[in-house]
Design a protein around this motif. Structure first.
Motif, PDB file in Angstrom:
ATOM      1  N   MET A   1       0.827  -1.207   0.000  1.00  0.00           N
ATOM      2  CA  MET A   1       0.000   0.000   0.000  1.00  0.00           C
ATOM      3  C   MET A   1       0.865   1.262   0.000  1.00  0.00           C
ATOM      4  O   MET A   1       0.634   2.170  -0.760  1.00  0.00           O
ATOM      5  CB  MET A   1      -0.946  -0.049   1.209  1.00  0.00           C
ATOM      6  CG  MET A   1      -1.811   1.146   1.356  1.00  0.00           C
ATOM      7  SD  MET A   1      -3.071   1.183   0.084  1.00  0.00           S
ATOM      8  CE  MET A   1      -4.016   2.563   0.610  1.00  0.00           C
ATOM      9  N   ILE A   2       1.879   1.283   0.867  1.00  0.00           N
ATOM     10  CA  ILE A   2       2.740   2.463   0.943  1.00  0.00           C
ATOM     11  C   ILE A   2       3.549   2.616  -0.343  1.00  0.00           C
ATOM     12  O   ILE A   2       3.659   3.720  -0.878  1.00  0.00           O
ATOM     13  CB  ILE A   2       3.657   2.402   2.186  1.00  0.00           C
ATOM     14  CG1 ILE A   2       2.812   2.540   3.459  1.00  0.00           C
ATOM     15  CG2 ILE A   2       4.713   3.491   2.132  1.00  0.00           C
ATOM     16  CD1 ILE A   2       3.579   2.340   4.735  1.00  0.00           C
ATOM     17  N   LEU A   3       4.078   1.499  -0.842  1.00  0.00           N
ATOM     18  CA  LEU A   3       4.843   1.563  -2.087  1.00  0.00           C
ATOM     19  C   LEU A   3       3.984   2.058  -3.238  1.00  0.00           C
ATOM     20  O   LEU A   3       4.420   2.887  -4.042  1.00  0.00           O
ATOM     21  CB  LEU A   3       5.443   0.188  -2.419  1.00  0.00           C
ATOM     22  CG  LEU A   3       6.279   0.124  -3.701  1.00  0.00           C
ATOM     23  CD1 LEU A   3       7.447   1.106  -3.658  1.00  0.00           C
ATOM     24  CD2 LEU A   3       6.760  -1.293  -3.946  1.00  0.00           C
ATOM     25  N   ARG A   4       2.737   1.599  -3.299  1.00  0.00           N
ATOM     26  CA  ARG A   4       1.816   2.046  -4.352  1.00  0.00           C
ATOM     27  C   ARG A   4       1.557   3.549  -4.236  1.00  0.00           C
ATOM     28  O   ARG A   4       1.541   4.260  -5.230  1.00  0.00           O
ATOM     29  CB  ARG A   4       0.507   1.263  -4.274  1.00  0.00           C
ATOM     30  CG  ARG A   4      -0.398   1.550  -5.430  1.00  0.00           C
ATOM     31  CD  ARG A   4      -1.651   0.701  -5.481  1.00  0.00           C
ATOM     32  NE  ARG A   4      -1.632  -0.507  -4.682  1.00  0.00           N
ATOM     33  CZ  ARG A   4      -2.546  -0.800  -3.756  1.00  0.00           C
ATOM     34  NH1 ARG A   4      -3.551   0.010  -3.526  1.00  0.00           N
ATOM     35  NH2 ARG A   4      -2.477  -1.918  -3.071  1.00  0.00           N
ATOM     36  N   SER A   5       1.364   4.031  -3.012  1.00  0.00           N
ATOM     37  CA  SER A   5       1.111   5.459  -2.800  1.00  0.00           C
ATOM     38  C   SER A   5       2.320   6.302  -3.172  1.00  0.00           C
ATOM     39  O   SER A   5       2.178   7.346  -3.823  1.00  0.00           O
ATOM     40  CB  SER A   5       0.725   5.720  -1.341  1.00  0.00           C
ATOM     41  OG  SER A   5      -0.536   5.194  -1.075  1.00  0.00           O
ATOM     42  N   VAL A   6       3.493   5.844  -2.769  1.00  0.00           N
ATOM     43  CA  VAL A   6       4.718   6.578  -3.095  1.00  0.00           C
ATOM     44  C   VAL A   6       4.935   6.596  -4.610  1.00  0.00           C
ATOM     45  O   VAL A   6       5.264   7.637  -5.189  1.00  0.00           O
ATOM     46  CB  VAL A   6       5.936   5.978  -2.353  1.00  0.00           C
ATOM     47  CG1 VAL A   6       7.243   6.559  -2.865  1.00  0.00           C
ATOM     48  CG2 VAL A   6       5.802   6.201  -0.853  1.00  0.00           C
ATOM     49  N   THR A   7       4.751   5.448  -5.240  1.00  0.00           N
ATOM     50  CA  THR A   7       4.907   5.366  -6.701  1.00  0.00           C
ATOM     51  C   THR A   7       3.931   6.310  -7.397  1.00  0.00           C
ATOM     52  O   THR A   7       4.313   7.061  -8.304  1.00  0.00           O
ATOM     53  CB  THR A   7       4.683   3.914  -7.179  1.00  0.00           C
ATOM     54  OG1 THR A   7       5.626   3.070  -6.531  1.00  0.00           O
ATOM     55  CG2 THR A   7       4.832   3.812  -8.689  1.00  0.00           C
ATOM     56  N   ASN A   8       2.678   6.291  -6.968  1.00  0.00           N
ATOM     57  CA  ASN A   8       1.665   7.164  -7.549  1.00  0.00           C
ATOM     58  C   ASN A   8       2.051   8.630  -7.366  1.00  0.00           C
ATOM     59  O   ASN A   8       1.935   9.431  -8.297  1.00  0.00           O
ATOM     60  CB  ASN A   8       0.308   6.858  -6.911  1.00  0.00           C
ATOM     61  CG  ASN A   8      -0.791   7.743  -7.432  1.00  0.00           C
ATOM     62  OD1 ASN A   8      -1.029   8.823  -6.902  1.00  0.00           O
ATOM     63  ND2 ASN A   8      -1.475   7.273  -8.461  1.00  0.00           N
ATOM     64  N   PHE A   9       2.514   8.990  -6.179  1.00  0.00           N
ATOM     65  CA  PHE A   9       2.913  10.362  -5.899  1.00  0.00           C
ATOM     66  C   PHE A   9       4.079  10.784  -6.795  1.00  0.00           C
ATOM     67  O   PHE A   9       4.068  11.885  -7.364  1.00  0.00           O
ATOM     68  CB  PHE A   9       3.278  10.527  -4.420  1.00  0.00           C
ATOM     69  CG  PHE A   9       3.698  11.918  -4.066  1.00  0.00           C
ATOM     70  CD1 PHE A   9       2.755  12.927  -3.924  1.00  0.00           C
ATOM     71  CD2 PHE A   9       5.036  12.229  -3.885  1.00  0.00           C
ATOM     72  CE1 PHE A   9       3.145  14.226  -3.608  1.00  0.00           C
ATOM     73  CE2 PHE A   9       5.430  13.524  -3.566  1.00  0.00           C
ATOM     74  CZ  PHE A   9       4.486  14.519  -3.428  1.00  0.00           C
ATOM     75  N   VAL A  10       5.069   9.916  -6.931  1.00  0.00           N
ATOM     76  CA  VAL A  10       6.235  10.220  -7.768  1.00  0.00           C
ATOM     77  C   VAL A  10       5.806  10.391  -9.226  1.00  0.00           C
ATOM     78  O   VAL A  10       6.267  11.312  -9.914  1.00  0.00           O
ATOM     79  CB  VAL A  10       7.320   9.132  -7.614  1.00  0.00           C
ATOM     80  CG1 VAL A  10       8.404   9.258  -8.682  1.00  0.00           C
ATOM     81  CG2 VAL A  10       7.937   9.201  -6.216  1.00  0.00           C
ATOM     82  N   LEU A  40      -1.385   0.829 -12.957  1.00  0.00           N
ATOM     83  CA  LEU A  40      -1.045   0.477 -11.573  1.00  0.00           C
ATOM     84  C   LEU A  40      -2.221   0.650 -10.608  1.00  0.00           C
ATOM     85  O   LEU A  40      -2.147   0.188  -9.469  1.00  0.00           O
ATOM     86  CB  LEU A  40       0.141   1.317 -11.092  1.00  0.00           C
ATOM     87  CG  LEU A  40       1.482   1.049 -11.770  1.00  0.00           C
ATOM     88  CD1 LEU A  40       2.514   2.081 -11.327  1.00  0.00           C
ATOM     89  CD2 LEU A  40       1.960  -0.368 -11.488  1.00  0.00           C
ATOM     90  N   SER A  41      -3.264   1.307 -11.053  1.00  0.00           N
ATOM     91  CA  SER A  41      -4.413   1.583 -10.183  1.00  0.00           C
ATOM     92  C   SER A  41      -5.065   0.293  -9.709  1.00  0.00           C
ATOM     93  O   SER A  41      -5.281  -0.637 -10.483  1.00  0.00           O
ATOM     94  CB  SER A  41      -5.445   2.429 -10.944  1.00  0.00           C
ATOM     95  OG  SER A  41      -6.635   2.528 -10.197  1.00  0.00           O
ATOM     96  N   LYS A  42      -5.408   0.265  -8.426  1.00  0.00           N
ATOM     97  CA  LYS A  42      -6.133  -0.874  -7.851  1.00  0.00           C
ATOM     98  C   LYS A  42      -7.639  -0.619  -7.858  1.00  0.00           C
ATOM     99  O   LYS A  42      -8.411  -1.448  -7.424  1.00  0.00           O
ATOM    100  CB  LYS A  42      -5.666  -1.136  -6.412  1.00  0.00           C
ATOM    101  CG  LYS A  42      -4.228  -1.572  -6.322  1.00  0.00           C
ATOM    102  CD  LYS A  42      -4.016  -2.911  -6.980  1.00  0.00           C
ATOM    103  CE  LYS A  42      -2.583  -3.358  -6.807  1.00  0.00           C
ATOM    104  NZ  LYS A  42      -2.242  -4.487  -7.633  1.00  0.00           N
ATOM    105  N   GLN A  43      -8.051   0.536  -8.344  1.00  0.00           N
ATOM    106  CA  GLN A  43      -9.470   0.900  -8.385  1.00  0.00           C
ATOM    107  C   GLN A  43      -9.786   1.521  -9.745  1.00  0.00           C
ATOM    108  O   GLN A  43     -10.245   2.647  -9.839  1.00  0.00           O
ATOM    109  CB  GLN A  43      -9.836   1.840  -7.229  1.00  0.00           C
ATOM    110  CG  GLN A  43      -9.124   3.184  -7.192  1.00  0.00           C
ATOM    111  CD  GLN A  43      -7.682   3.123  -6.728  1.00  0.00           C
ATOM    112  OE1 GLN A  43      -7.325   2.297  -5.911  1.00  0.00           O
ATOM    113  NE2 GLN A  43      -6.859   4.006  -7.244  1.00  0.00           N
ATOM    114  N   LYS A  44      -9.540   0.742 -10.792  1.00  0.00           N
ATOM    115  CA  LYS A  44      -9.693   1.244 -12.159  1.00  0.00           C
ATOM    116  C   LYS A  44     -11.109   1.733 -12.454  1.00  0.00           C
ATOM    117  O   LYS A  44     -11.295   2.751 -13.113  1.00  0.00           O
ATOM    118  CB  LYS A  44      -9.277   0.173 -13.165  1.00  0.00           C
ATOM    119  CG  LYS A  44      -7.779  -0.054 -13.231  1.00  0.00           C
ATOM    120  CD  LYS A  44      -7.421  -1.125 -14.225  1.00  0.00           C
ATOM    121  CE  LYS A  44      -5.932  -1.342 -14.355  1.00  0.00           C
ATOM    122  NZ  LYS A  44      -5.240  -1.713 -13.133  1.00  0.00           N
TER     123      LYS A  44
END
Length: 166
Positions: A1-10, A40-44
């Motif tokens: 979850m954190i990695l996904r958020s960081v990746t999305n933010f970057v 990468l979205s988990k909520q397409k």
């Protein structure tokens, strides 16, 4: 979850910087990043519905701001890179900026009011937009307008989530 958020933010920040630094030349790279953000979205489904409902509202905000003389872009009424930037921002709402959806709407409004105009001020510093008012007036007027629209987008996003989850 954190990695996904960081990746999305970057990825969102990459679109933001590409837009400011390359303007129209950023479209290919920004487009690829947006495709990656969506992939990468988990909520397409939620992100798709949010884009369909919120992107026109966001672009209407920019159009109104230009018509009111609050903003001026090099391309009238606004450049395509701004559409890509808004798309990336909307694709970050359910991932790296999920904290905004967890706030009460008035709190989200205040956060947006405090920080959103800074992006436009940065755009003015990079000379990709011009502000139609002195900075403090722009911050108040455009900040209130932008925050109102983005708070409405957060509300719409919450309703979309409820609709999907029922």
């Amino acid at each position: 979850m954190i990695l996904r958020s960081v990746t999305n933010f970057v990825l969102f920040q990459a679109v933001w910087f590409l837009s400011l630094l390359l303007e129209a030349d950023s479209l290919l790279f920004s487009g690829l990043i947006i495709v990656l953000m969506f992939w990468l979205s988990k909520q397409k489904k939620q992100d798709t519905l949010l884009l369909i409902k919120a992107l026109p509202l966001a672009l209407l905000l920019e159009y109104i701001a230009v018509k009111l003389g609050l903003l001026e872009f090099k391309v009238y009424p606004f450049p395509l890179w701004l559409v890509f930037l808004w798309t990336a921002l909307l694709l970050s709402l359910n991932t790296s900026m999920i904290f905004l959806s967890r706030l009460k709407l008035w709190q989200a409004f205040l956060v947006c009011m405090a920080f959103a105009p800074a992006s436009y001020w940065a755009g003015a510093r990079f000379e990709v937009i011009s502000l139609g008012l002195p900075l403090w007036q722009f911050w108040l007027v455009y900040g209130a307008l932008w925050s109102t629209v983005f708070t409405a987008i957060i509300f719409i996003n919450q309703k979309i989530k409820l609709f999907i989850n029922r």
